[in-house]
Design a protein around this motif. Structure first.
Motif, short mmCIF file in Angstrom:
data_model
loop_
_atom_site.label_atom_id
_atom_site.label_comp_id
_atom_site.label_asym_id
_atom_site.label_seq_id
_atom_site.Cartn_x
_atom_site.Cartn_y
_atom_site.Cartn_z
N PRO A 28 0.79 -1.45 0.16
CA PRO A 28 -0.04 -0.02 0.26
C PRO A 28 0.52 1.38 -0.02
CG PRO A 28 -1.24 -1.43 1.63
CD PRO A 28 0.58 -2.22 0.92
N GLU A 29 2.37 1.22 1.19
CA GLU A 29 2.58 2.24 0.80
C GLU A 29 3.18 2.52 -0.42
OE1 GLU A 29 4.89 -0.68 2.98
OE2 GLU A 29 2.84 -0.19 2.75
N THR A 30 3.39 1.88 -1.38
CA THR A 30 4.36 1.76 -2.62
C THR A 30 2.64 2.57 -3.29
OG1 THR A 30 5.56 0.05 -3.32
CG2 THR A 30 5.30 0.86 -4.58
N VAL A 31 2.01 2.73 -3.34
CA VAL A 31 0.77 2.74 -4.39
C VAL A 31 0.70 4.54 -3.70
CG1 VAL A 31 -2.03 3.26 -4.09
CG2 VAL A 31 -0.81 0.99 -3.82
N TYR A 32 0.85 4.98 -2.92
CA TYR A 32 0.89 6.69 -2.42
C TYR A 32 2.65 6.61 -3.13
CZ TYR A 32 -2.99 6.28 0.54
OH TYR A 32 -4.33 5.34 0.96
N ALA A 33 3.33 6.37 -3.22
CA ALA A 33 4.42 6.21 -4.20
C ALA A 33 3.94 6.65 -5.05
CB ALA A 33 6.19 5.84 -3.91
N TYR A 34 3.86 5.86 -6.05
CA TYR A 34 2.96 6.75 -6.87
C TYR A 34 2.45 7.49 -7.36
CZ TYR A 34 4.25 1.04 -8.75
OH TYR A 34 5.05 -0.06 -9.36
N VAL A 35 1.41 8.29 -6.12
CA VAL A 35 1.25 8.95 -6.47
C VAL A 35 1.72 10.53 -6.13
CG1 VAL A 35 -1.01 10.68 -4.97
CG2 VAL A 35 -1.02 8.21 -5.44
N SER A 36 2.92 9.91 -5.04
CA SER A 36 3.43 11.62 -5.17
C SER A 36 4.41 11.28 -6.47
CB SER A 36 4.63 11.39 -3.78
OG SER A 36 5.27 9.65 -3.81
N ARG A 37 4.88 10.72 -7.24
CA ARG A 37 5.76 10.90 -8.10
C ARG A 37 4.39 11.01 -9.30
NH1 ARG A 37 8.08 5.75 -6.53
NH2 ARG A 37 7.53 4.65 -8.03
N GLY A 38 3.53 11.03 -9.11
CA GLY A 38 2.49 12.01 -10.48
C GLY A 38 1.63 10.67 -11.41
N GLN A 39 2.48 8.95 -11.29
CA GLN A 39 1.98 8.05 -11.57
C GLN A 39 0.61 7.83 -11.59
OE1 GLN A 39 5.55 6.18 -10.62
NE2 GLN A 39 5.50 5.68 -12.32
N LEU A 40 0.12 8.21 -10.68
CA LEU A 40 -1.75 7.93 -10.06
C LEU A 40 -1.64 8.77 -9.27
CD1 LEU A 40 -1.48 4.26 -8.30
CD2 LEU A 40 -2.59 4.98 -10.89
N SER A 41 -3.07 9.19 -9.67
CA SER A 41 -4.73 10.11 -9.51
C SER A 41 -5.03 9.77 -7.89
CB SER A 41 -4.83 11.34 -10.44
OG SER A 41 -5.80 10.06 -10.79
N SER A 42 -5.52 10.40 -6.97
CA SER A 42 -6.41 9.62 -6.05
C SER A 42 -6.84 11.10 -5.16
CB SER A 42 -5.31 9.24 -5.26
OG SER A 42 -4.57 10.03 -4.29
N ARG A 43 -7.85 10.57 -4.65
CA ARG A 43 -8.74 11.42 -3.98
C ARG A 43 -9.46 10.43 -3.76
NH1 ARG A 43 -12.76 11.32 -9.50
NH2 ARG A 43 -14.97 10.31 -8.59
#
Length: 422
Positions: A28-43
């Motif tokens: 799960p923490e890697t998912v947020y790393a993707y978000v911080s790198r702009g590879q995923l968006s979240s809401r």
């Protein structure tokens, strides 16, 4: 209507963090790393405590990751795996972007190992193992036949240590690193000491020396052994390292992954090369010249061991560093001269540079070690690299190291086989 037609469009639904992590095969923490790198968006959705993710975006990232990092063919058709650990380029090699030979010259095996595992340098890093772990590994290794080779002992010790560790299935990074810092000294301690009463304290190189040589070590010889260990920590995806990554891809615990590497290392085309070069050095010393020895190798259709490397067009940088240290050891001079004679003699047939196996052979032959010592040094050193690759693989999609077979047998349907007459 097909299943595909009846399934709602993935782009219209939101995935939880847990679902996203499972689809990507990451934590799960890697998912947020993707978000911080702009590879995923979240809401955040109303009434939902956690973040949600667009399923179509997640699927696209998963496809991209599979193309980039798992089982893709390299430029020559060979398997290629994305890694951040070791780069080999232009006759040099780098650990996490830092020149590996400079690291090995300036830092101990333990410090280089910590850098490879974590990307952080820990001055004075030391590895110790609990007596319970050492006792289990020693009992298992000591039960083997007397003629058992060192790699067999190491493999049995790893299995025994695993069986005694109830937390071995915890694949979190902190747990694996804790195991790693215990496993390496446990493996060394499971080897029988040649100098009783010594070899259970101090750096790994000191402990290993007591299991390889009857001689009292001098400071220069210990430094050469320690540097050899650091130079050999990793070397990209060698056959044994690939086996480790396959095991880790299937989520085998780190003891099992290391056991897979040890099993491949014992093959004659991998870990045995240093021993062959050791025997070659001794034969040249005995006969006084490399000429007749090299001639015998070529007459028998054998490749002269200790020469050339498929990843280096020029000199193996590991050999260059190790030869430089060996020149500072007076008692290594005869073996060094023999190695140079082998290179010069063979150059008349095929101009090949010395590789690290020949340099290791000079070290082992000049320090009163057996021919199997090179394999032991290699195995202990490379265990650290295997663990680095296992750690990296645990962060990837599970079972990505699963190539498809290309069937080339008889086309079905074939008739049932008939029993053979005895």
């Amino acid at each position: 209507m097909s299943d595909q037609e009846s399934t709602p469009s993935p782009a219209r639904r939101r995935l939880s963090t847990k679902e996203t992590a499972e689809l990507l095969g990451v934590k799960p923490e890697t998912v947020y790393a993707y978000v911080s790198r702009g590879q995923l968006s979240s809401r955040r959705e109303p009434g939902n405590r956690g973040s949600t993710f667009d399923a179509g975006e997640v699927e696209a990232l998963a496809r991209r990751n599979r193309r980039e990092s798992g089982g893709t063919p390299g430029p020559g058709g060979e398997l290629s795996v994305r890694t951040r650990i070791t780069l080999i380029e232009d006759d040099r090699y780098y650990y996490r972007g830092v020149d590996a030979t400079e690291l090995a010259r300036r830092h101990s095996y333990e410090e280089v190992t910590e850098w490879l595992w974590t990307g952080r340098l820990r001055p004075g890093a030391a590895f110790t193992a609990p007596e319970a772990s050492v006792a289990v590994a020693r009992r298992a290794a000591d039960a083997l036949p007397e003629h058992t080779g060192p790699t067999d002992r190491l493999r049995v010790a790893a299995v025994a240590a695993a069986a005694a560790d109830p937390l071995r299935f915890d694949l979190s990074e902190d747990a694996v690193l804790g195991t790693a810092r215990i496993l390496i000294p446990t493996l060394v301690a499971a080897l029988p000491p040649l100098r009783p009463g010594r070899g259970d304290q101090g750096p790994i190189a000191h402990r290993l020396w007591a299991r390889l040589s009857h001689l009292d070590p001098d400071e220069a010889s210990l430094a050469a052994l320690d540097t050899a260990l650091a130079l050999l920590v990793d070397h990209d995806l060698a056959a044994s390292t690939l086996a480790v990554r396959v095991a880790a891809s299937a989520r085998a615990h780190v003891y099992a992954a290391v056991s897979a590497g040890l099993g491949v290392l014992e093959g004659p085309l991998h870990g045995a090369a240093g021993g062959l070069a050791h025997r070659l050095i001794l034969e040249v010393l005995e006969r006084g010249s490399a000429g007749p020895v090299v001639a015998d190798e070529l007459r028998e259709g054998r490749r002269v061991p200790g020469l050339g490397h498929r990843l280096y067009r020029g000199e193996d940088p590991r050999a260059r560093v190790l030869f430089g240290l060996l020149e500072e050891i007076p008692h290594a001079a005869p073996a060094l001269a023999a190695a140079r004679d082998i290179v010069a003699t063979t150059a008349r047939h095929t101009p090949l540079h010395a590789n690290v196996d020949l340099a290791l052979a000079v070290l082992t032959a000049s320090c009163g070690m057996r021919s199997s010592a090179s394999e032991t040094i290699f195995a202990v050193a490379r265990t650290a690299g295997w663990i680095a690759h296992a750690l990296e693989e645990y962060g990837e999609r599970p079972l990505r190291m699963r190539p498809s077979g290309r069937y080339a047998g008889p086309q079905p349907p074939q008739p049932l086989p008939r029993p053979q007459q005895q």
